[in-house]
Design a protein around this motif. Sequence first.
Motif, short mmCIF file in Angstrom:
data_model
loop_
_atom_site.label_atom_id
_atom_site.label_comp_id
_atom_site.label_asym_id
_atom_site.label_seq_id
_atom_site.Cartn_x
_atom_site.Cartn_y
_atom_site.Cartn_z
N TRP A 73 0.83 -1.21 0.00
CA TRP A 73 0.00 0.00 0.00
C TRP A 73 0.86 1.26 0.00
CZ3 TRP A 73 -2.74 -3.60 -1.26
CH2 TRP A 73 -3.22 -4.62 -0.46
N GLY A 74 2.18 1.10 -0.08
CA GLY A 74 3.08 2.24 -0.01
C GLY A 74 3.68 2.64 -1.34
N PRO A 75 4.65 3.54 -1.29
CA PRO A 75 5.22 4.11 -2.52
C PRO A 75 5.99 3.11 -3.38
CG PRO A 75 6.42 4.88 -0.59
CD PRO A 75 5.22 4.14 -0.08
N PHE A 77 5.41 -0.17 -4.16
CA PHE A 77 4.57 -0.91 -5.10
C PHE A 77 3.80 0.04 -6.01
CE2 PHE A 77 0.97 -3.69 -6.32
CZ PHE A 77 1.72 -4.67 -6.94
N ARG A 78 3.51 1.23 -5.53
CA ARG A 78 2.87 2.23 -6.40
C ARG A 78 3.77 2.53 -7.60
NH1 ARG A 78 1.66 6.11 -1.92
NH2 ARG A 78 -0.10 5.17 -0.90
N GLY A 79 5.08 2.56 -7.37
CA GLY A 79 6.04 2.80 -8.45
C GLY A 79 6.01 1.70 -9.50
N GLY A 81 3.39 -0.17 -10.19
CA GLY A 81 2.13 0.03 -10.91
C GLY A 81 2.19 1.18 -11.89
N ALA A 82 2.86 2.27 -11.49
CA ALA A 82 2.96 3.44 -12.36
C ALA A 82 3.81 3.12 -13.60
CB ALA A 82 3.56 4.61 -11.59
N ARG A 86 -0.51 -2.41 -12.76
CA ARG A 86 -0.58 -3.19 -11.52
C ARG A 86 -0.56 -4.68 -11.85
NH1 ARG A 86 -5.66 -1.95 -8.31
NH2 ARG A 86 -6.56 -3.32 -9.85
#
Length: 191
Positions: A73-75, A77-79, A81-82, A86
């Motif tokens: 839920w943090g930066p 894994f967001r990276g 996905g970006a 995902r």
Amino acid sequence: MHAMQYEITLPADYDMGIIHRRIATRGHLLDGHPGLGLKAYLVRERGLDGSPVNQYAPFYLWRTVEGMNAFLWGPGFRGVGADFGRPVVRHWLGAGLRRGPAAGAPATATRQAVLLPEGADPAEAVGHALAELPDHPDLHTAAVAVDPDRWELLRFALWRDAAPDEVPGTRYRVHHLSSPELDRLPAGRHW
């Protein structure tokens, strides 16, 4: 212990130097992540080690659910996905761990997943898999885990050099290892 992996399969003509640079510049960011036993930055390259694909496929052994959640839920894994969309994140419950005699950074990894036959006793299958964890001088770490949704048994191992030929499974090259709490993962059977 919880095992986790996502696989990002890339086009056949993808410049894998992009993945190598990504790991070289960002890999250290999880070197101190709380709750993380290890993250092996795994790569398969088409035409190397028998791989038919280009793939970035990090593998994790989590000591705590909180650490795993903080990552997902943090930066970090967001990276992912970006940059790649995902991915599906596979998850297995840890059943056992063996520490090998090989110290230092591992060079390769193997991963084998097999579905347990419907009539098989899961505890017996897991016990058998634990007994068969490799006892080899080049072994760094080996784990057994189970996905009880699919009744899939997973064997994962990190190797100092090339994995022995007799070890089955998908072969990867390890480009970095973050292992902030590997020494806190319990060895042996996890029940």
